[in-house]
Design an enzyme around this catalytic site. Structure first.
Site, PDB file in Angstrom:
ATOM      1  N   TYR A 194     -15.224 -11.561   0.165  1.00 55.63           N
ATOM      2  CA  TYR A 194     -15.936 -10.300  -0.111  1.00 55.63           C
ATOM      3  C   TYR A 194     -17.209 -10.546  -0.924  1.00 55.63           C
ATOM      4  O   TYR A 194     -18.229  -9.897  -0.720  1.00 55.63           O
ATOM      5  CB  TYR A 194     -15.016  -9.318  -0.859  1.00 55.63           C
ATOM      6  CG  TYR A 194     -13.922  -8.754   0.007  1.00 55.63           C
ATOM      7  CD1 TYR A 194     -14.172  -7.699   0.878  1.00 55.63           C
ATOM      8  CD2 TYR A 194     -12.635  -9.282  -0.018  1.00 55.63           C
ATOM      9  CE1 TYR A 194     -13.168  -7.179   1.690  1.00 55.63           C
ATOM     10  CE2 TYR A 194     -11.618  -8.771   0.790  1.00 55.63           C
ATOM     11  CZ  TYR A 194     -11.900  -7.719   1.637  1.00 55.63           C
ATOM     12  OH  TYR A 194     -10.911  -7.216   2.443  1.00 55.63           O
ATOM     13  N   ASP A 239      -6.960  -2.443  -7.261  1.00 58.54           N
ATOM     14  CA  ASP A 239      -7.466  -3.113  -6.063  1.00 58.54           C
ATOM     15  C   ASP A 239      -7.705  -4.580  -6.379  1.00 58.54           C
ATOM     16  O   ASP A 239      -7.896  -4.941  -7.543  1.00 58.54           O
ATOM     17  CB  ASP A 239      -8.767  -2.464  -5.572  1.00 58.54           C
ATOM     18  CG  ASP A 239      -9.023  -2.833  -4.119  1.00 58.54           C
ATOM     19  OD1 ASP A 239      -8.385  -2.234  -3.237  1.00 58.54           O
ATOM     20  OD2 ASP A 239      -9.819  -3.751  -3.871  1.00 58.54           O
ATOM     21  N   ARG A 267      -3.227   6.691   1.402  1.00 59.00           N
ATOM     22  CA  ARG A 267      -3.708   7.882   2.114  1.00 59.00           C
ATOM     23  C   ARG A 267      -2.741   8.511   3.096  1.00 59.00           C
ATOM     24  O   ARG A 267      -3.011   9.597   3.593  1.00 59.00           O
ATOM     25  CB  ARG A 267      -5.025   7.547   2.821  1.00 59.00           C
ATOM     26  CG  ARG A 267      -6.174   7.393   1.845  1.00 59.00           C
ATOM     27  CD  ARG A 267      -7.423   6.880   2.534  1.00 59.00           C
ATOM     28  NE  ARG A 267      -7.219   5.524   2.979  1.00 59.00           N
ATOM     29  CZ  ARG A 267      -8.203   4.693   3.325  1.00 59.00           C
ATOM     30  NH1 ARG A 267      -9.454   5.108   3.291  1.00 59.00           N
ATOM     31  NH2 ARG A 267      -7.943   3.472   3.719  1.00 59.00           N
ATOM     32  N   ARG A 287      -6.569  11.713  -5.385  1.00 60.11           N
ATOM     33  CA  ARG A 287      -7.801  10.970  -5.094  1.00 60.11           C
ATOM     34  C   ARG A 287      -8.999  11.930  -5.109  1.00 60.11           C
ATOM     35  O   ARG A 287     -10.060  11.590  -5.642  1.00 60.11           O
ATOM     36  CB  ARG A 287      -7.621  10.277  -3.752  1.00 60.11           C
ATOM     37  CG  ARG A 287      -8.836   9.802  -3.059  1.00 60.11           C
ATOM     38  CD  ARG A 287      -9.176   8.381  -3.439  1.00 60.11           C
ATOM     39  NE  ARG A 287      -9.926   7.772  -2.357  1.00 60.11           N
ATOM     40  CZ  ARG A 287     -11.139   8.145  -1.979  1.00 60.11           C
ATOM     41  NH1 ARG A 287     -11.730   9.126  -2.598  1.00 60.11           N
ATOM     42  NH2 ARG A 287     -11.740   7.538  -0.994  1.00 60.11           N
ATOM     43  N   ARG A 320       0.816  -1.226   0.000  1.00 54.71           N
ATOM     44  CA  ARG A 320       0.000   0.000   0.000  1.00 54.71           C
ATOM     45  C   ARG A 320       0.850   1.278   0.000  1.00 54.71           C
ATOM     46  O   ARG A 320       0.477   2.260   0.638  1.00 54.71           O
ATOM     47  CB  ARG A 320      -0.943   0.028   1.211  1.00 54.71           C
ATOM     48  CG  ARG A 320      -2.005  -1.052   1.187  1.00 54.71           C
ATOM     49  CD  ARG A 320      -3.261  -0.536   0.496  1.00 54.71           C
ATOM     50  NE  ARG A 320      -4.281  -1.569   0.416  1.00 54.71           N
ATOM     51  CZ  ARG A 320      -5.324  -1.631   1.233  1.00 54.71           C
ATOM     52  NH1 ARG A 320      -5.499  -0.730   2.170  1.00 54.71           N
ATOM     53  NH2 ARG A 320      -6.209  -2.584   1.083  1.00 54.71           N
TER      54      ARG A 320
HETATM   55  C1  LIG Z   1      -7.976  -6.893   1.131  1.00 53.43           C
HETATM   56  C2  LIG Z   1      -7.474  -5.979   0.045  1.00 53.43           C
HETATM   57  C3  LIG Z   1      -8.209  -4.949  -0.605  1.00 53.43           C
HETATM   58  N1  LIG Z   1      -7.344  -4.372  -1.532  1.00 53.43           N
HETATM   59  C4  LIG Z   1      -6.113  -4.968  -1.489  1.00 53.43           C
HETATM   60  C5  LIG Z   1      -6.177  -6.002  -0.527  1.00 53.43           C
HETATM   61  C6  LIG Z   1      -5.076  -6.986  -0.240  1.00 53.43           C
HETATM   62  C7  LIG Z   1      -4.029  -6.412   0.645  1.00 53.43           C
HETATM   63  C8  LIG Z   1      -4.454  -6.268   2.071  1.00 53.43           C
HETATM   64  O1  LIG Z   1      -4.664  -7.290   2.735  1.00 53.43           O
HETATM   65  O2  LIG Z   1      -4.579  -5.108   2.511  1.00 53.43           O
HETATM   66  C9  LIG Z   1      -4.931  -4.714  -2.312  1.00 53.43           C
HETATM   67  C10 LIG Z   1      -4.598  -3.328  -2.700  1.00 53.43           C
HETATM   68  N2  LIG Z   1      -5.344  -2.194  -2.572  1.00 53.43           N
HETATM   69  C11 LIG Z   1      -4.660  -1.132  -3.072  1.00 53.43           C
HETATM   70  C12 LIG Z   1      -3.426  -1.591  -3.589  1.00 53.43           C
HETATM   71  C13 LIG Z   1      -2.526  -0.647  -4.372  1.00 53.43           C
HETATM   72  C14 LIG Z   1      -1.141  -0.860  -4.505  1.00 53.43           C
HETATM   73  C15 LIG Z   1      -0.269  -0.519  -3.308  1.00 53.43           C
HETATM   74  O3  LIG Z   1       0.141   0.656  -3.182  1.00 53.43           O
HETATM   75  O4  LIG Z   1       0.065  -1.441  -2.547  1.00 53.43           O
HETATM   76  C16 LIG Z   1      -3.354  -2.958  -3.336  1.00 53.43           C
HETATM   77  C17 LIG Z   1      -2.238  -3.928  -3.621  1.00 53.43           C
HETATM   78  C18 LIG Z   1      -5.100   0.271  -3.111  1.00 53.43           C
HETATM   79  C19 LIG Z   1      -6.166   0.684  -2.195  1.00 53.43           C
HETATM   80  N3  LIG Z   1      -7.350   0.039  -1.973  1.00 53.43           N
HETATM   81  C20 LIG Z   1      -8.121   0.777  -1.130  1.00 53.43           C
HETATM   82  C21 LIG Z   1      -7.423   1.974  -0.798  1.00 53.43           C
HETATM   83  C22 LIG Z   1      -7.953   3.124   0.062  1.00 53.43           C
HETATM   84  C23 LIG Z   1      -9.078   3.756  -0.679  1.00 53.43           C
HETATM   85  C24 LIG Z   1      -9.130   5.266  -0.656  1.00 53.43           C
HETATM   86  O5  LIG Z   1      -8.289   5.944  -1.270  1.00 53.43           O
HETATM   87  O6  LIG Z   1     -10.094   5.757  -0.068  1.00 53.43           O
HETATM   88  C25 LIG Z   1      -6.200   1.925  -1.480  1.00 53.43           C
HETATM   89  C26 LIG Z   1      -5.125   2.977  -1.508  1.00 53.43           C
HETATM   90  C27 LIG Z   1      -9.497   0.393  -0.716  1.00 53.43           C
HETATM   91  C28 LIG Z   1      -9.642  -0.945  -0.147  1.00 53.43           C
HETATM   92  N4  LIG Z   1      -9.613  -2.125  -0.859  1.00 53.43           N
HETATM   93  C29 LIG Z   1      -9.749  -3.184   0.000  1.00 53.43           C
HETATM   94  C30 LIG Z   1      -9.877  -2.669   1.310  1.00 53.43           C
HETATM   95  C31 LIG Z   1     -10.071  -3.502   2.553  1.00 53.43           C
HETATM   96  C32 LIG Z   1      -9.811  -1.265   1.212  1.00 53.43           C
HETATM   97  C33 LIG Z   1      -9.801  -0.260   2.329  1.00 53.43           C
HETATM   98  C34 LIG Z   1     -11.076   0.424   2.538  1.00 53.43           C
HETATM   99  C35 LIG Z   1     -10.855   1.626   3.461  1.00 53.43           C
HETATM  100  O7  LIG Z   1      -9.909   1.627   4.243  1.00 53.43           O
HETATM  101  O8  LIG Z   1     -11.634   2.564   3.306  1.00 53.43           O
HETATM  102  C36 LIG Z   1      -9.646  -4.587  -0.404  1.00 53.43           C
END
Ligand SMILES: Cc1c2[nH]c(c1CCC(=O)O)Cc1[nH]c(c(CCC(=O)O)c1C)Cc1[nH]c(c(CCC(=O)O)c1C)Cc1[nH]c(c(C)c1CCC(=O)O)C2
Length: 354
Positions: free
Chosen positions: A154, A77, A31, A40, A27
């Site tokens: 999910y 994602d 944020r 964003r 990640r």
């Molecule tokens: C379970 C999972 C998800 N997404 C992902 C996983 C596997 C890794 C882990 O276990 O964390 C994988 C993921 N998600 C994202 C990346 C981008 C690449 C990186 O920089 O690593 C990667 C590799 C961006 C993201 N994916 C997400 C964000 C945050 C969204 C935002 O900008 O509001 C980012 C930067 C959203 C997301 N997407 C998901 C979740 C649980 C969330 C968070 C929701 C929240 O906190 O509001 C599902």
């Protein structure tokens, strides 16, 4: 395609000699960076950011402008696949991902089709090729997907879950339904990852974020088995170079030997396991990625540096270690602390590669 200027990350995954331990952060585009929040906001919601290849490229490159990272990871994602299958992904602020149409019955699972990565997921492929071009060979690009089990959690639950009530009910009461779903997801992930490679990804990572919620035997039957199917179907060489594959089961420390047997190149470790023990257990079979507790980045910088040195010493001499956090970086981390972490890895690791 231009030559890679820094291939430390790919070399370490393949257990080839390196001058320093490579490092990137799960990640790393996110944020905790003010520039991410600005882009964003410009995009609107999160999925609009993923679907705009220029902005997805921009946020992928943001952490690389700040830090001396050894790899870039595609900004996207894991939930793009279920979205492309028609589940209707949306993000509720502060609540995480949700699906308008959960896949919670066998009838719904039967109707699911494997998406065409160049069509329904064409926006991801466009992001991959744009990022690869804009990286100009500085560092390799990591492509990724969720594991079938993690995606299924999910899809069946309709979003994030703490108890996994619906999917575990299906797993034990109607296992054939879940197997059908996992099989379709394994086929979807395989073609999605292969398309990422064809569009420029130089390494692949599979996130099994919820494998750790399974019992010892259920992990093998419902998670590992489908990651194995994916590993067996992946393109492992492209542009004259190996394309390393990393499997990461969060909470999977007990199963490292079984994961290493899949024929993947590396295992991601969360912070619950001692990297020294992990190395002793997997031997020469696979490289290891990890494993500092992401919350350590809240500590004062000298404490972070101490932890980095301990993990480096734990892994010990030689190649085969990619430094990372044990899970994604938290959104309230000070970017300066992330920078100190990355510098410390390079500074203190050279002594292990003489
Ligand atoms: C379970 C999972 C998800 N997404 C992902 C996983 C596997 C890794 C882990 O276990 O964390 C994988 C993921 N998600 C994202 C990346 C981008 C690449 C990186 O920089 O690593 C990667 C590799 C961006 C993201 N994916 C997400 C964000 C945050 C969204 C935002 O900008 O509001 C980012 C930067 C959203 C997301 N997407 C998901 C979740 C649980 C969330 C968070 C929701 C929240 O906190 O509001 C599902």
């Amino acid at each position: 395609m231009s030559e890679l200027k820094n291939d430390r990350y790919l070399r370490a995954l393949l257990k080839q000699p390196v001058d320093k331990t490579p490092v990137w952060m799960m990640r790393q585009a996110g944020r905790y960076l003010p520039e991410y929040k600005a882009t964003r906001a410009e995009a609107g919601d999160f999925m609009s950011l993923c679907k705009n290849h220029d902005l997805a490229c921009e946020v992928t490159l943001q952490p690389l402008r700040r830090y001396d990272l050894d790899a870039a990871i595609l900004f996207s994602d894991i939930l793009t696949i279920p979205d492309a299958m028609g589940c209707g992904l949306y993000f509720e602020t502060g609540e995480g991902p949700r699906f308008e149409r959960p896949t919670d019955t066998i009838e719904k699972i039967e109707k699911l089709a494997v998406p065409d990565p160049e069509d329904e997921l064409g926006y991801v492929m466009k992001a991959v090729s744009t990022i690869r071009r804009e990286l100009k060979g500085e560092v390799p690009l990591i492509g990724f997907s969720g594991s079938p089990w993690t995606l299924a959690t999910y899809m069946v639950e309709g979003g994030s879950s703490k108890t996994f009530e619906k999917i575990k009910r299906m797993m034990y009461a109607e296992p054939q339904a879940l197997h059908m779903l996992l099989d379709k997801l394994a086929d979807s992930v395989t073609s999605y990852l292969n398309a990422q490679v064809k569009n420029g990804a130089q390494s692949l990572m599979i996130f099994d974020s919820w494998g750790g919620a399974l019992s010892h035997s259920a992990y093998r039957e419902f998670s590992l088995r489908y990651m194995q199917k994916i590993v067996d179907g992946l393109i492992r060489e492209n542009e004259g170079r190996k394309v390393p594959v990393t499997l990461f089961t969060k909470g999977g420390g007990l199963w490292l030997e079984a994961m290493a047997e899949t024929g993947c190149d590396a295992l991601g470790l969360d912070w619950t396991i001692d990297i020294k023990d992990a190395r002793a257990r997997v031997g020469d079979k696979v490289a290891l990625q990890g494993n500092m507790d992401p919350s350590m980045l809240y500590a004062p910088i000298p404490r972070i540096e101490e932890e980095v040195q301990q993990i480096l010493a734990g892994y010990g001499e030689g190649t085969g270690h990619v430094f990372n956090l044990g899970h994604g970086i938290h959104q309230h981390v000070d970017p300066e602390h992330a920078g100190a972490f990355i510098e410390a890895v390079h500074k203190y690791s050279a002594q292990y590669h003489k």
